[in-house]
Write a protein that holds these residues in place. Structure first.
Motif, PDB file in Angstrom:
ATOM      1  N   VAL A 250      -5.527   6.092  -2.034  1.00  0.00           N
ATOM      2  CA  VAL A 250      -4.604   4.847  -1.603  1.00  0.00           C
ATOM      3  C   VAL A 250      -3.154   4.861  -2.488  1.00  0.00           C
ATOM      4  O   VAL A 250      -3.455   4.105  -4.070  1.00  0.00           O
ATOM      5  CB  VAL A 250      -5.046   3.253  -1.643  1.00  0.00           C
ATOM      6  N   ASP A 251      -1.724   5.348  -2.254  1.00  0.00           N
ATOM      7  CA  ASP A 251      -0.696   5.259  -3.493  1.00  0.00           C
ATOM      8  C   ASP A 251      -0.547   4.154  -2.908  1.00  0.00           C
ATOM      9  O   ASP A 251      -0.808   2.554  -2.102  1.00  0.00           O
ATOM     10  CB  ASP A 251      -0.102   6.072  -2.060  1.00  0.00           C
ATOM     11  N   ASN A 252       0.849   3.794  -3.731  1.00  0.00           N
ATOM     12  CA  ASN A 252       1.653   2.508  -3.905  1.00  0.00           C
ATOM     13  C   ASN A 252       2.080   1.815  -1.788  1.00  0.00           C
ATOM     14  O   ASN A 252       1.929   1.000  -2.365  1.00  0.00           O
ATOM     15  CB  ASN A 252       2.836   2.372  -4.923  1.00  0.00           C
ATOM     16  N   ASP A 253       2.605   2.319  -1.500  1.00  0.00           N
ATOM     17  CA  ASP A 253       3.324   2.351  -0.119  1.00  0.00           C
ATOM     18  C   ASP A 253       2.338   1.618   0.427  1.00  0.00           C
ATOM     19  O   ASP A 253       2.650   0.748   0.564  1.00  0.00           O
ATOM     20  CB  ASP A 253       3.819   3.395  -0.028  1.00  0.00           C
ATOM     21  N   ALA A 254       1.166   2.152  -0.091  1.00  0.00           N
ATOM     22  CA  ALA A 254      -0.203   1.686   0.790  1.00  0.00           C
ATOM     23  C   ALA A 254      -1.000   0.603   0.872  1.00  0.00           C
ATOM     24  O   ALA A 254      -0.921   0.059   1.764  1.00  0.00           O
ATOM     25  CB  ALA A 254      -0.825   3.031   1.093  1.00  0.00           C
ATOM     26  N   LEU A 255      -0.610   0.447  -0.343  1.00  0.00           N
ATOM     27  CA  LEU A 255      -0.234  -1.316  -0.555  1.00  0.00           C
ATOM     28  C   LEU A 255       0.580  -2.254   0.313  1.00  0.00           C
ATOM     29  O   LEU A 255      -0.179  -2.956   0.296  1.00  0.00           O
ATOM     30  CB  LEU A 255      -0.784  -1.332  -2.028  1.00  0.00           C
ATOM     31  N   VAL A 256       1.590  -2.248  -0.006  1.00  0.00           N
ATOM     32  CA  VAL A 256       2.235  -2.867  -0.303  1.00  0.00           C
ATOM     33  C   VAL A 256       2.466  -2.808   1.825  1.00  0.00           C
ATOM     34  O   VAL A 256       2.019  -3.608   2.390  1.00  0.00           O
ATOM     35  CB  VAL A 256       4.188  -1.873   0.107  1.00  0.00           C
ATOM     36  N   GLY A 257       1.866  -1.536   2.728  1.00  0.00           N
ATOM     37  CA  GLY A 257       1.685  -1.530   3.453  1.00  0.00           C
ATOM     38  C   GLY A 257       0.054  -2.718   4.596  1.00  0.00           C
ATOM     39  O   GLY A 257       0.378  -3.164   5.195  1.00  0.00           O
ATOM     40  N   ARG A 258      -0.905  -2.513   3.035  1.00  0.00           N
ATOM     41  CA  ARG A 258      -1.623  -3.510   3.206  1.00  0.00           C
ATOM     42  C   ARG A 258      -0.784  -5.472   3.643  1.00  0.00           C
ATOM     43  O   ARG A 258      -2.059  -5.781   3.516  1.00  0.00           O
ATOM     44  CB  ARG A 258      -2.775  -3.204   2.237  1.00  0.00           C
TER      45      ARG A 258
ATOM     46  N   ILE B 284       5.794  -0.694  -9.649  1.00  0.00           N
ATOM     47  CA  ILE B 284       4.273  -0.409  -9.818  1.00  0.00           C
ATOM     48  C   ILE B 284       4.980   0.504 -10.894  1.00  0.00           C
ATOM     49  O   ILE B 284       4.440   1.002 -11.954  1.00  0.00           O
ATOM     50  CB  ILE B 284       3.030  -0.101  -9.389  1.00  0.00           C
ATOM     51  N   ARG B 285       5.473   1.511 -10.408  1.00  0.00           N
ATOM     52  CA  ARG B 285       5.254   3.282 -11.134  1.00  0.00           C
ATOM     53  C   ARG B 285       6.771   2.867 -12.838  1.00  0.00           C
ATOM     54  O   ARG B 285       6.422   3.427 -13.986  1.00  0.00           O
ATOM     55  CB  ARG B 285       6.424   4.006 -10.208  1.00  0.00           C
ATOM     56  N   GLN B 286       7.053   1.992 -12.634  1.00  0.00           N
ATOM     57  CA  GLN B 286       8.122   1.392 -13.731  1.00  0.00           C
ATOM     58  C   GLN B 286       7.373   0.823 -14.808  1.00  0.00           C
ATOM     59  O   GLN B 286       7.516   0.872 -15.876  1.00  0.00           O
ATOM     60  CB  GLN B 286       9.257   0.821 -13.211  1.00  0.00           C
ATOM     61  N   ARG B 287       6.690  -0.048 -14.361  1.00  0.00           N
ATOM     62  CA  ARG B 287       5.349  -0.945 -15.398  1.00  0.00           C
ATOM     63  C   ARG B 287       4.546  -0.028 -15.876  1.00  0.00           C
ATOM     64  O   ARG B 287       3.805  -0.333 -16.912  1.00  0.00           O
ATOM     65  CB  ARG B 287       5.248  -2.397 -14.955  1.00  0.00           C
ATOM     66  N   THR B 288       3.781   0.377 -14.596  1.00  0.00           N
ATOM     67  CA  THR B 288       2.547   1.103 -15.175  1.00  0.00           C
ATOM     68  C   THR B 288       2.151   2.854 -14.749  1.00  0.00           C
ATOM     69  O   THR B 288       1.602   3.106 -15.659  1.00  0.00           O
ATOM     70  CB  THR B 288       1.263   0.054 -14.734  1.00  0.00           C
TER      71      THR B 288
ATOM     72  N   TRP C 119      -7.463  -8.791  -3.951  1.00  0.00           N
ATOM     73  CA  TRP C 119      -5.922  -8.250  -3.225  1.00  0.00           C
ATOM     74  C   TRP C 119      -4.723  -9.623  -3.273  1.00  0.00           C
ATOM     75  O   TRP C 119      -3.782  -8.985  -2.587  1.00  0.00           O
ATOM     76  CB  TRP C 119      -6.933  -7.566  -2.110  1.00  0.00           C
ATOM     77  N   GLU C 120      -4.680 -10.654  -3.298  1.00  0.00           N
ATOM     78  CA  GLU C 120      -3.847 -11.054  -3.466  1.00  0.00           C
ATOM     79  C   GLU C 120      -3.006 -11.738  -5.036  1.00  0.00           C
ATOM     80  O   GLU C 120      -1.810 -12.440  -4.521  1.00  0.00           O
ATOM     81  CB  GLU C 120      -4.506 -12.656  -2.913  1.00  0.00           C
ATOM     82  N   ASP C 121      -3.582 -11.127  -5.226  1.00  0.00           N
ATOM     83  CA  ASP C 121      -3.748 -11.070  -6.929  1.00  0.00           C
ATOM     84  C   ASP C 121      -2.550 -10.338  -7.342  1.00  0.00           C
ATOM     85  O   ASP C 121      -3.509  -8.740  -7.690  1.00  0.00           O
ATOM     86  CB  ASP C 121      -4.121 -11.575  -8.278  1.00  0.00           C
ATOM     87  N   ARG C 122      -1.131 -10.044  -7.046  1.00  0.00           N
ATOM     88  CA  ARG C 122      -0.175  -8.554  -7.493  1.00  0.00           C
ATOM     89  C   ARG C 122      -0.358  -8.463  -8.842  1.00  0.00           C
ATOM     90  O   ARG C 122       0.090  -7.474  -9.419  1.00  0.00           O
ATOM     91  CB  ARG C 122       0.787  -8.937  -6.571  1.00  0.00           C
TER      92      ARG C 122
END
Ligand code: ACO
Length: 332
Positions: free
Chosen positions: A26-34, A43-47, A158-161
């Protein structure tokens, strides 16, 4: 008076390695999609995380651990009759009891020896390795499976980003065999292990549930900046401890294989040791933080693609909830 030195010592030598990842990435964009209120850029910049594997309903800590262990046994040419110890680092066991290690034991057809779980969260693999090394050096076992396996996404809210973007699932395993060594840092095998914990920091990183309190599994809660600050300081100390104990220096290290929580922590450790980026194994970009599984997954990847070769010096280090932290130097 003459000092009596043992002619040889027992070393826990790496004989095989294996890894297993859930089918779904699951890539980051897919998390946004969910529906997670985040972005790939944040996410990339901080982690440094770009994607993670998420276990499906039929994939559990035990199934992933078993698959990784099987691969490690095949590579080592070791059959179930030879394995007499299984130590599994996990925070996400299949059941509250029995230990998931005993279920892996049964799944592998191992009917002798003993098996147990170790709970040290993200330091779980370093703890498990240290326990197995102790058992082998004491003669309590001869051939050990050391596994780190997690289905950490089952603990996520999954509500806690602030937490749900950070973690993933997977498993990695090593076969360690007791072999005689000269007792010097030139020996192959686990050269030294160093473990620490400090329970005063419980509130910085914990799960808000448990069998004896809420009767639920609970969700991960974290004060990210506090964890970050402690991680960099404690890891630097425990790495110095490993070097001092062996008389080795940072320039002797061929590979740094750190716990994969955050690219910034990994880079800080590489810089501290003066290691070029090519000597630091990174998987956090594709796996995210798989807790106890992250180091053996990274070891298996780098040994599998020919980067880590027999005779080379590998430094592992990790920190996790508790806090727990630790390090080990392994001559591969
Ligand atoms: N997407 C978008 N925005 C977010 C997200 C997200 N997923 N998460 C938090 N934010 C927001 C916050 O709400 C905050 O917004 P505000 O300024 O409007 O209040 C802002 O981003 C900054 O939040 P911080 O928590 O200050 O962000 P920080 O730069 O500290 O990064 C992080 C957070 C990545 C968790 C960092 O603290 C970290 O890496 N800590 C180490 C913890 C870690 O690695 N833990 C893993 C487990 S422990 C271990 O393995 C060692």
């Amino acid at each position: 008076m003459s000092v009596i030195r043992p002619a040889s010592v027992i070393r826990s030598v790496v004989a095989g390695f294996g890894a297993a990842l859930p089918r779904e990435q699951v890539d980051n964009d897919a998390l946004v999609g969910r529906g997670v209120d985040t972005s790939d850029e944040w996410i990339r910049q901080r982690t440094g995380i770009g994607a993670r594997h998420v276990a499906g309903a039929d994939e559990t800590t035990v199934t992933l651990a078993t698959a990784a262990a099987r691969q490690a046994m095949e590579r080592a040419g070791v059959g179930p009759d030879e394995v007499d110890l299984i130590v599994l680092g996990t925070t996400t066991p299949d059941d509250t009891f029995p230990a998931s290690a005993t279920r892996v034991q049964a799944a592998l057809g191992v009917h002798g020896g003993f098996a147990f779980d170790v709970q040290a969260v993200c330091s779980g693999f370093v703890y498990a390795l240290a326990m197995a090394d102790n058992c082998l050096r004491l003669g309590q076992a001869r051939t050990a499976l050391v596994i780190g396996a997690e289905t950490f996404t089952r603990l996520l809210d999954w509500e806690d980003r602030t937490t749900c973007v950070l973690f993933g699932d997977g498993a990695g395993a090593l076969v360690l065999r007791a072999e005689p060594g000269a007792g010097t840092a030139a020996d192959r095998g686990v050269l030294t292990t160093h473990l620490h914990s400090d329970g005063r920091h419980r509130d910085a990183l914990y799960v808000d549930g448990g069998p004896s309190t809420t009767g639920t599994v609970g969700h991960v809660r974290m004060k990210g900046q506090e964890v970050f600050r402690h991680a960099v300081n404690r890891l630097a100390e425990v790495v110095d401890e490993a070097l001092a104990a062996t008389g080795l220096s940072a320039s002797d290290i061929d590979w740094l294989v750190p716990h994969q929580a955050n690219r910034r922590i990994i880079d800080a450790m590489g810089r501290k040791l003066g290691l070029p980026a090519e000597k630091v194994v990174v998987t956090v970009d594709r796996h995210a933080n798989t807790s106890a599984a992250s180091i053996p997954l990274a070891l298996a990847e780098a040994a599998g693609d020919g980067r880590i070769r027999p005779g080379q010096l590998v430094l592992i280090e990790a920190m996790g909830g508790g806090f727990t932290w630790g390090s080990s130097l392994i001559r591969w």
